[in-house]
Design an enzyme around this catalytic site. Structure first.
Site, short mmCIF file in Angstrom:
data_model
loop_
_atom_site.label_atom_id
_atom_site.label_comp_id
_atom_site.label_asym_id
_atom_site.label_seq_id
_atom_site.Cartn_x
_atom_site.Cartn_y
_atom_site.Cartn_z
N MET A 191 1.09 14.76 7.75
CA MET A 191 1.21 14.61 6.84
C MET A 191 0.87 13.01 6.21
O MET A 191 1.86 12.09 5.80
CB MET A 191 2.05 15.26 5.13
CG MET A 191 2.03 14.80 4.26
SD MET A 191 2.88 15.44 3.21
CE MET A 191 4.52 16.68 3.51
N PRO A 192 -0.22 12.25 7.50
CA PRO A 192 -0.64 10.96 6.96
C PRO A 192 -0.31 10.43 5.01
O PRO A 192 -1.41 11.38 5.06
CB PRO A 192 -1.88 10.46 7.64
CG PRO A 192 -1.89 11.84 8.43
CD PRO A 192 -0.99 12.70 7.71
N TYR A 193 -0.46 9.42 5.11
CA TYR A 193 -1.42 8.54 4.11
C TYR A 193 -1.72 6.99 4.40
O TYR A 193 -0.73 6.20 5.27
CB TYR A 193 0.46 8.14 3.55
CG TYR A 193 0.53 7.44 2.85
CD1 TYR A 193 -0.01 7.67 1.07
CD2 TYR A 193 0.35 6.14 1.72
CE1 TYR A 193 0.13 7.26 -0.43
CE2 TYR A 193 0.37 4.83 0.81
CZ TYR A 193 0.29 5.35 -0.11
OH TYR A 193 0.30 4.54 -0.96
#
Length: 69
Positions: free
Chosen positions: A1-3
């Site tokens: 879940m990249p930010y």
């Protein structure tokens, strides 16, 4: 879940350009790291140039030094 948080100066970046940034970063994460685009979050913060510094100066003053070079 990249930010991913992108910080840019608030100098006339259009909604379309921001859309392209979000899509492009999402695509790079998918292609490079195999990340799911549906769970990738991209945030763009627009910073006033008076609140951004380079070379020990606010950006407007820094740019003036570049003109003098």
């Amino acid at each position: 879940m990249p930010y991913v948080n992108i910080k840019i100066t608030d100098e006339g970046v259009t909604r379309e350009q921001k859309k392209q940034l979000i899509a492009g970063v999402t695509e790079v994460l998918q292609k490079t790291l195999g990340k799911n685009p549906k769970t990738t979050t991209v945030v763009i913060d627009e910073i006033n140039v008076d609140n951004w510094g380079m070379g020990g100066l606010p950006v407007p003053e820094f740019r003036e030094t570049l003109k003098q070079s």
